[in-house]
Scaffold this motif. Structure first.
Motif, PDB file in Angstrom:
ATOM      1  N   ALA A   5       0.836  -1.209   0.000  1.00 20.22           N
ATOM      2  CA  ALA A   5       0.000   0.000   0.000  1.00 20.22           C
ATOM      3  C   ALA A   5       0.869   1.257   0.000  1.00 20.22           C
ATOM      4  CB  ALA A   5      -0.923  -0.004   1.210  1.00 20.22           C
ATOM      5  N   TYR A   6       1.935   1.245   0.775  1.00 18.03           N
ATOM      6  CA  TYR A   6       2.853   2.377   0.823  1.00 18.03           C
ATOM      7  C   TYR A   6       3.503   2.597  -0.544  1.00 18.03           C
ATOM      8  CZ  TYR A   6       6.840   5.238   2.241  1.00 18.03           C
ATOM      9  OH  TYR A   6       7.763   6.231   2.345  1.00 18.03           O
ATOM     10  N   GLN A   7       3.928   1.513  -1.184  1.00 19.94           N
ATOM     11  CA  GLN A   7       4.524   1.628  -2.512  1.00 19.94           C
ATOM     12  C   GLN A   7       3.505   2.141  -3.529  1.00 19.94           C
ATOM     13  OE1 GLN A   7       6.130  -2.305  -3.113  1.00 19.94           O
ATOM     14  NE2 GLN A   7       8.135  -1.717  -2.281  1.00 19.94           N
ATOM     15  N   GLY A   8       2.249   1.757  -3.350  1.00 22.52           N
ATOM     16  CA  GLY A   8       1.196   2.265  -4.223  1.00 22.52           C
ATOM     17  C   GLY A   8       1.043   3.770  -4.084  1.00 22.52           C
ATOM     18  N   LEU A   9       1.146   4.263  -2.866  1.00 28.82           N
ATOM     19  CA  LEU A   9       1.088   5.717  -2.661  1.00 28.82           C
ATOM     20  C   LEU A   9       2.284   6.408  -3.307  1.00 28.82           C
ATOM     21  CD1 LEU A   9      -0.125   6.072   1.032  1.00 28.82           C
ATOM     22  CD2 LEU A   9      -1.379   6.652  -1.041  1.00 28.82           C
ATOM     23  N   GLN A  10       3.449   5.790  -3.228  1.00 26.77           N
ATOM     24  CA  GLN A  10       4.633   6.378  -3.858  1.00 26.77           C
ATOM     25  C   GLN A  10       4.496   6.401  -5.379  1.00 26.77           C
ATOM     26  OE1 GLN A  10       7.895   4.083  -2.224  1.00 26.77           O
ATOM     27  NE2 GLN A  10       8.447   5.786  -0.867  1.00 26.77           N
ATOM     28  N   LEU A  11       3.944   5.335  -5.937  1.00 29.04           N
ATOM     29  CA  LEU A  11       3.747   5.284  -7.384  1.00 29.04           C
ATOM     30  C   LEU A  11       2.702   6.310  -7.843  1.00 29.04           C
ATOM     31  CD1 LEU A  11       3.799   1.455  -8.141  1.00 29.04           C
ATOM     32  CD2 LEU A  11       5.480   3.156  -8.840  1.00 29.04           C
ATOM     33  N   ALA A  12       1.693   6.520  -7.020  1.00 24.30           N
ATOM     34  CA  ALA A  12       0.647   7.478  -7.365  1.00 24.30           C
ATOM     35  C   ALA A  12       1.136   8.907  -7.217  1.00 24.30           C
ATOM     36  CB  ALA A  12      -0.581   7.246  -6.497  1.00 24.30           C
TER      37      ALA A  12
ATOM     38  N   PHE B 137       2.986  14.739   2.257  1.00 25.56           N
ATOM     39  CA  PHE B 137       2.066  14.922   3.380  1.00 25.56           C
ATOM     40  C   PHE B 137       1.142  13.721   3.542  1.00 25.56           C
ATOM     41  CE2 PHE B 137      -2.041  16.391   5.051  1.00 25.56           C
ATOM     42  CZ  PHE B 137      -1.625  16.783   6.317  1.00 25.56           C
ATOM     43  N   VAL B 138       0.567  13.241   2.439  1.00 27.32           N
ATOM     44  CA  VAL B 138      -0.357  12.100   2.502  1.00 27.32           C
ATOM     45  C   VAL B 138       0.398  10.839   2.928  1.00 27.32           C
ATOM     46  CG1 VAL B 138      -1.901  10.635   1.149  1.00 27.32           C
ATOM     47  CG2 VAL B 138      -1.924  13.098   0.810  1.00 27.32           C
ATOM     48  N   THR B 139       1.607  10.670   2.423  1.00 30.73           N
ATOM     49  CA  THR B 139       2.409   9.501   2.784  1.00 30.73           C
ATOM     50  C   THR B 139       2.734   9.509   4.278  1.00 30.73           C
ATOM     51  OG1 THR B 139       3.369   9.493   0.572  1.00 30.73           O
ATOM     52  CG2 THR B 139       4.521   8.229   2.261  1.00 30.73           C
ATOM     53  N   VAL B 140       3.162  10.647   4.793  1.00 28.98           N
ATOM     54  CA  VAL B 140       3.478  10.764   6.222  1.00 28.98           C
ATOM     55  C   VAL B 140       2.208  10.572   7.046  1.00 28.98           C
ATOM     56  CG1 VAL B 140       4.207  12.379   8.028  1.00 28.98           C
ATOM     57  CG2 VAL B 140       5.527  12.176   5.922  1.00 28.98           C
TER      58      VAL B 140
ATOM     59  N   MET C   9      -0.397   8.760   6.314  1.00 29.08           N
ATOM     60  CA  MET C   9      -0.750   7.343   6.340  1.00 29.08           C
ATOM     61  C   MET C   9       0.151   6.565   7.307  1.00 29.08           C
ATOM     62  SD  MET C   9      -0.696   4.374   3.485  1.00 29.08           S
ATOM     63  CE  MET C   9       0.834   3.663   4.037  1.00 29.08           C
ATOM     64  N   VAL C  10       1.438   6.845   7.267  1.00 29.26           N
ATOM     65  CA  VAL C  10       2.374   6.133   8.152  1.00 29.26           C
ATOM     66  C   VAL C  10       2.057   6.444   9.611  1.00 29.26           C
ATOM     67  CG1 VAL C  10       4.786   5.996   8.861  1.00 29.26           C
ATOM     68  CG2 VAL C  10       4.203   5.954   6.437  1.00 29.26           C
ATOM     69  N   VAL C  11       1.827   7.714   9.922  1.00 33.93           N
ATOM     70  CA  VAL C  11       1.506   8.111  11.301  1.00 33.93           C
ATOM     71  C   VAL C  11       0.183   7.491  11.739  1.00 33.93           C
ATOM     72  CG1 VAL C  11       0.892  10.086  12.761  1.00 33.93           C
ATOM     73  CG2 VAL C  11       2.886  10.209  11.265  1.00 33.93           C
ATOM     74  N   MET C  12      -0.813   7.479  10.840  1.00 34.17           N
ATOM     75  CA  MET C  12      -2.117   6.899  11.181  1.00 34.17           C
ATOM     76  C   MET C  12      -1.972   5.427  11.552  1.00 34.17           C
ATOM     77  SD  MET C  12      -5.383   6.068   8.797  1.00 34.17           S
ATOM     78  CE  MET C  12      -4.353   4.989   7.861  1.00 34.17           C
ATOM     79  N   PHE C  13      -1.266   4.653  10.734  1.00 31.48           N
ATOM     80  CA  PHE C  13      -1.104   3.229  11.039  1.00 31.48           C
ATOM     81  C   PHE C  13      -0.271   3.024  12.300  1.00 31.48           C
ATOM     82  CE2 PHE C  13      -2.615   2.246   6.740  1.00 31.48           C
ATOM     83  CZ  PHE C  13      -3.454   1.188   7.043  1.00 31.48           C
ATOM     84  N   ALA C  14       0.719   3.846  12.530  1.00 31.30           N
ATOM     85  CA  ALA C  14       1.548   3.705  13.733  1.00 31.30           C
ATOM     86  C   ALA C  14       0.736   3.999  14.996  1.00 31.30           C
ATOM     87  CB  ALA C  14       2.759   4.633  13.654  1.00 31.30           C
ATOM     88  N   VAL C  15      -0.020   5.093  14.974  1.00 29.18           N
ATOM     89  CA  VAL C  15      -0.819   5.464  16.149  1.00 29.18           C
ATOM     90  C   VAL C  15      -1.927   4.444  16.387  1.00 29.18           C
ATOM     91  CG1 VAL C  15      -2.439   7.188  17.033  1.00 29.18           C
ATOM     92  CG2 VAL C  15      -0.275   7.912  16.043  1.00 29.18           C
ATOM     93  N   CYS C  16      -2.626   4.053  15.326  1.00 28.96           N
ATOM     94  CA  CYS C  16      -3.709   3.075  15.484  1.00 28.96           C
ATOM     95  C   CYS C  16      -3.180   1.723  15.953  1.00 28.96           C
ATOM     96  CB  CYS C  16      -4.490   2.932  14.181  1.00 28.96           C
ATOM     97  SG  CYS C  16      -5.506   4.359  13.795  1.00 28.96           S
ATOM     98  N   SER C  17      -2.004   1.330  15.466  1.00 27.78           N
ATOM     99  CA  SER C  17      -1.417   0.063  15.910  1.00 27.78           C
ATOM    100  C   SER C  17      -1.017   0.126  17.381  1.00 27.78           C
ATOM    101  CB  SER C  17      -0.201  -0.292  15.059  1.00 27.78           C
ATOM    102  OG  SER C  17      -0.609  -0.637  13.766  1.00 27.78           O
ATOM    103  N   ALA C  18      -0.468   1.248  17.807  1.00 26.98           N
ATOM    104  CA  ALA C  18      -0.093   1.395  19.221  1.00 26.98           C
ATOM    105  C   ALA C  18      -1.327   1.367  20.116  1.00 26.98           C
ATOM    106  CB  ALA C  18       0.675   2.699  19.423  1.00 26.98           C
TER     107      ALA C  18
END
Length: 170
Positions: free
Chosen positions: A64-71, A76-79, A81-90
């Motif tokens: 999914a992350y690579q898909g965002l990079q390709l798109a 900002f959107v990439t960061v 998404m990463v922060v969202m998954f990190a916070v939700c996982s914690a």
């Protein structure tokens, strides 16, 4: 004994068991009570399975992350998404870990359903770590079962004997 769940089999002509019955735990049934009938093998399988599921989930997130990079959506959107998954996982890890030692509030559980779905890797990690020491939720179930057994023993001890055969004091 029923091989399926560890609860005494009453169909064999024996009287029905009295007192509280242990609550089964997912993947373990009631083997957590006496750690018999493949309890250790089940714990190892649950640990390996949850770790494998977490690893596979990380690979899916990587795609999914690579898909965002390709798109080329932007940094900002990439960061975000990463922060969202990190916070939700914690948060999912913390919530799942706390659920192994106390019963979660059903209303709070329902309100956190979306967050727990996004942070599924945290829940899998908590499940893996807990299964290294015990069946996930065993401590909570054991405390409740022991409390129920003690209350049952206390109630049945008070009512022992036939009250009509008691001696009357004169």
């Amino acid at each position: 004994m029923s091989a399926e769940n560890g609860i005494p089999d009453v169909s064999a002509g024996s009287p029905p068991p009295t007192g509280p019955r242990p609550e089964p735990i997912r993947f373990f049934g009631t083997t957590w009570v006496d750690h018999g009938r493949g309890y250790t093998v089940r714990r190892v399988a649950v640990a390996v399975g949850s770790l494998a599921a977490a690893a596979a989930s990380c690979l899916v997130l990587r795609v999914a992350y690579q898909g965002l990079q390709l798109a080329d959506v932007g940094g900002f959107v990439t960061v975000l998404m990463v922060v969202m998954f990190a916070v939700c996982s914690a948060l999912a890890f913390r919530h799942t870990w706390a659920g192994f030692t106390s019963r979660p509030d059903p209303e709070r559980q329902a309100s956190l359903r979306g967050l727990l779905a996004v942070g599924f890797i945290g829940s899998l990690a908590a499940y893996f770590l807990r299964s290294l020491t015990e069946a996930p939720g065993e401590k909570l179930h054991r405390a409740e079962y022991e409390r129920a057994r003690a209350q049952h023993e206390k109630r049945t001890a008070r009512r022992s004997g036939n009250p009509t055969k008691k001696r009357r004091r004169s």
